[in-house]
Enzyme design. Structure first.
Site, PDB file in Angstrom:
ATOM      1  N   HIS A  63       2.552  -2.035  -0.243  1.00  9.82           N
ATOM      2  CA  HIS A  63       3.518  -1.266   0.002  1.00  9.82           C
ATOM      3  C   HIS A  63       3.692  -1.361   1.909  1.00  9.82           C
ATOM      4  O   HIS A  63       3.359  -2.459   2.574  1.00  9.82           O
ATOM      5  CB  HIS A  63       2.368  -0.079   0.307  1.00  9.82           C
ATOM      6  CG  HIS A  63       1.481  -0.029   1.393  1.00  9.82           C
ATOM      7  ND1 HIS A  63       0.580  -0.773   0.555  1.00  9.82           N
ATOM      8  CD2 HIS A  63       0.874   1.535   1.714  1.00  9.82           C
ATOM      9  CE1 HIS A  63      -0.600  -0.500   1.293  1.00  9.82           C
ATOM     10  NE2 HIS A  63       0.522   0.452   2.465  1.00  9.82           N
ATOM     11  N   HIS A  65       3.380   0.101   4.413  1.00  7.03           N
ATOM     12  CA  HIS A  65       2.257   0.095   5.876  1.00  7.03           C
ATOM     13  C   HIS A  65       2.382  -1.048   6.680  1.00  7.03           C
ATOM     14  O   HIS A  65       1.878  -1.986   6.038  1.00  7.03           O
ATOM     15  CB  HIS A  65       1.149   1.284   5.561  1.00  7.03           C
ATOM     16  CG  HIS A  65       1.365   2.232   5.537  1.00  7.03           C
ATOM     17  ND1 HIS A  65       0.081   3.052   4.513  1.00  7.03           N
ATOM     18  CD2 HIS A  65       2.458   3.587   5.880  1.00  7.03           C
ATOM     19  CE1 HIS A  65       0.810   4.234   4.084  1.00  7.03           C
ATOM     20  NE2 HIS A  65       1.900   4.727   4.949  1.00  7.03           N
ATOM     21  N   ASP A  67       0.061  -2.382   8.365  1.00  3.83           N
ATOM     22  CA  ASP A  67      -1.118  -3.116   8.460  1.00  3.83           C
ATOM     23  C   ASP A  67      -1.317  -4.204   7.245  1.00  3.83           C
ATOM     24  O   ASP A  67      -1.712  -5.276   6.828  1.00  3.83           O
ATOM     25  CB  ASP A  67      -2.530  -2.391   8.586  1.00  3.83           C
ATOM     26  CG  ASP A  67      -2.246  -1.517   7.509  1.00  3.83           C
ATOM     27  OD1 ASP A  67      -1.461  -0.811   7.344  1.00  3.83           O
ATOM     28  OD2 ASP A  67      -3.589  -1.404   6.537  1.00  3.83           O
ATOM     29  N   HIS A  68       0.152  -3.844   6.150  1.00  6.47           N
ATOM     30  CA  HIS A  68       0.287  -4.920   5.146  1.00  6.47           C
ATOM     31  C   HIS A  68       1.378  -5.992   5.082  1.00  6.47           C
ATOM     32  O   HIS A  68       1.430  -6.368   4.108  1.00  6.47           O
ATOM     33  CB  HIS A  68       0.233  -3.903   3.799  1.00  6.47           C
ATOM     34  CG  HIS A  68      -1.185  -2.721   3.216  1.00  6.47           C
ATOM     35  ND1 HIS A  68      -2.497  -3.554   2.625  1.00  6.47           N
ATOM     36  CD2 HIS A  68      -1.841  -1.724   4.403  1.00  6.47           C
ATOM     37  CE1 HIS A  68      -3.560  -2.864   3.076  1.00  6.47           C
ATOM     38  NE2 HIS A  68      -2.486  -1.946   3.637  1.00  6.47           N
ATOM     39  N   HIS A 139      -0.829   6.290  -2.774  1.00  6.84           N
ATOM     40  CA  HIS A 139      -1.181   6.519  -1.688  1.00  6.84           C
ATOM     41  C   HIS A 139       0.000   7.634  -0.926  1.00  6.84           C
ATOM     42  O   HIS A 139       0.793   8.014  -2.147  1.00  6.84           O
ATOM     43  CB  HIS A 139      -1.015   5.312  -1.587  1.00  6.84           C
ATOM     44  CG  HIS A 139      -1.342   4.409   0.066  1.00  6.84           C
ATOM     45  ND1 HIS A 139      -2.767   5.317   0.443  1.00  6.84           N
ATOM     46  CD2 HIS A 139      -0.886   3.797   1.640  1.00  6.84           C
ATOM     47  CE1 HIS A 139      -2.514   5.067   2.019  1.00  6.84           C
ATOM     48  NE2 HIS A 139      -1.811   3.972   2.098  1.00  6.84           N
ATOM     49  N   ASP A 209      -4.713   0.255  -0.953  1.00  6.72           N
ATOM     50  CA  ASP A 209      -4.257   1.169  -0.431  1.00  6.72           C
ATOM     51  C   ASP A 209      -4.493   2.656  -1.655  1.00  6.72           C
ATOM     52  O   ASP A 209      -3.575   2.355  -2.324  1.00  6.72           O
ATOM     53  CB  ASP A 209      -3.868   2.010   0.407  1.00  6.72           C
ATOM     54  CG  ASP A 209      -3.701   0.768   1.853  1.00  6.72           C
ATOM     55  OD1 ASP A 209      -3.865   0.154   1.844  1.00  6.72           O
ATOM     56  OD2 ASP A 209      -3.303   0.788   3.308  1.00  6.72           O
ATOM     57  N   HIS A 267     -11.153  -3.518   3.316  1.00  7.66           N
ATOM     58  CA  HIS A 267     -10.062  -2.418   3.874  1.00  7.66           C
ATOM     59  C   HIS A 267     -11.134  -0.850   5.153  1.00  7.66           C
ATOM     60  O   HIS A 267     -10.809  -0.376   4.283  1.00  7.66           O
ATOM     61  CB  HIS A 267      -9.299  -1.454   2.870  1.00  7.66           C
ATOM     62  CG  HIS A 267      -8.022  -1.502   3.876  1.00  7.66           C
ATOM     63  ND1 HIS A 267      -7.961   0.106   3.731  1.00  7.66           N
ATOM     64  CD2 HIS A 267      -7.086  -1.642   3.863  1.00  7.66           C
ATOM     65  CE1 HIS A 267      -6.959   0.492   4.398  1.00  7.66           C
ATOM     66  NE2 HIS A 267      -6.001  -0.392   4.511  1.00  7.66           N
TER      67      HIS A 267
END
Length: 300
Positions: A63, A65, A67-68, A139, A209, A267
């Site tokens: 996805h 976000h 941090d990914h 999520h 997530d 995570h």
């Protein structure tokens, strides 16, 4: 049996810490490597773990976000600087195109985008070694996990029987695929006399997530190994619900429902200084639980 390994590059949640990098991992299967998510620092951790970047051809982004995927532009640029010429396939939700505008497009290789629908359980990629399917997560934005299914390997030759029947090398490939052998005298030697069954195909599921979602259990039934986010402890279950994340106990419950053989949790929220606390909580439900950590390699 050829290696099927999961290598953890990063297992922090949105806020990186001095102990953990943002989310990233590599799957190595039959001498090929596949990346799942690419948080900041992923390429540095690849160097620390001596993962050969030139073998990376497929990158899966769960996805959008940061941090990914914030490590993706840097990794793609580095691949260009080290002389890569082969294609790189990026499988990601719609919107990844904007992130890739940060990359110097004067690269010596081609980037091929495969835009996936994270809301569907469907085939994302297939090659001679593996099928990769998406797993819908729950999520704050469209998110999916990934299920890696090894393809059935060939049967194992019984060397003594090959020598006994003086079978030529030219016939070995067909016999490994299940063919019988016809001798020069006209006798049919059944394949079962010449080979042993192939190793059972292995499966790995990475669930990034997500809220606690028992609906995914049938999709990953019987996996050899499950990575499931465990951002919070059960004492923070209300916060987990609010932030669309899972607790360690909930991750373990998914592993139990799916009859997984092993669980990796990761995570982690930056609020925790001891990952072992989360592992113990998960292990109360699912005993074969390990903590993700940078540098960890898990054999499937």
């Amino acid at each position: 049996m050829l290696p099927f390994e999961v290598k953890i590059l990063g297992c922090a949640s949105a806020t990186p810490t001095l102990r953990h990098n943002p989310s990233a991992q590599v799957v190595e299967l039959r001498n090929k490597i596949y990346m799942i998510d690419c948080g900041e620092g992923a390429q540095l951790q690849m160097r620390r773990m001596r993962i050969r970047m030139h073998r990376l051809a497929h990158i899966f982004i769960s996805h959008l976000h940061g941090d990914h995927f914030y490590g993706l532009p840097g990794l793609l640029s580095t691949l260009g600087m080290v002389g890569r010429t082969g294609e790189v396939h990026i499988h990601a939700p719609k919107g990844i195109e904007d992130a890739l505008r940060l990359v110097n497009w004067e690269l010596p290789y081609e980037i091929r985008l495969n835009i996936i629908d994270p809301t569907q359980h469907s085939l994302v990629m297939e090659d001679r070694s593996v099928r990769v399917l998406s797993i819908p997560m729950r999520h704050r934005i469209p998110t999916c996990g990934f299920l890696f299914e090894e393809k059935q390997g060939e049967r194992h030759i019984i060397r003594e029987m090959i020598d006994f029947y003086h079978i030529p090398i030219s016939r070995i490939a067909a016999i490994k695929k299940g063919a019988d052998y016809l001798t020069p005298e006209g006798e049919t030697v059944p394949n079962s006399r010449l080979t042993l069954p192939a190793d059972p195909p292995r499966r790995y599921a990475c669930c990034s997530d997500t809220l606690f979602n028992p609906d995914i259990a049938p999709l990953i039934e019987g996996v050899d190994c499950l990575y499931h986010e465990a951002t919070y402890m059960e004492s923070e279950a209300a916060l987990a619900q609010q932030m669309f994340h899972s607790t360690a106990r909930q991750a373990a419950e998914i592993a139990r429902l799916a009859h997984a053989k092993q669980l990796i949790i990761g995570h982690y929220s930056a609020r925790y200084n001891d990952d072992e606390l989360l592992r113990r909580e998960a292990a109360e439900i699912f005993s074969n639980t390990v903590c993700a950590d940078e540098g960890l390699t898990v054999n499937i």
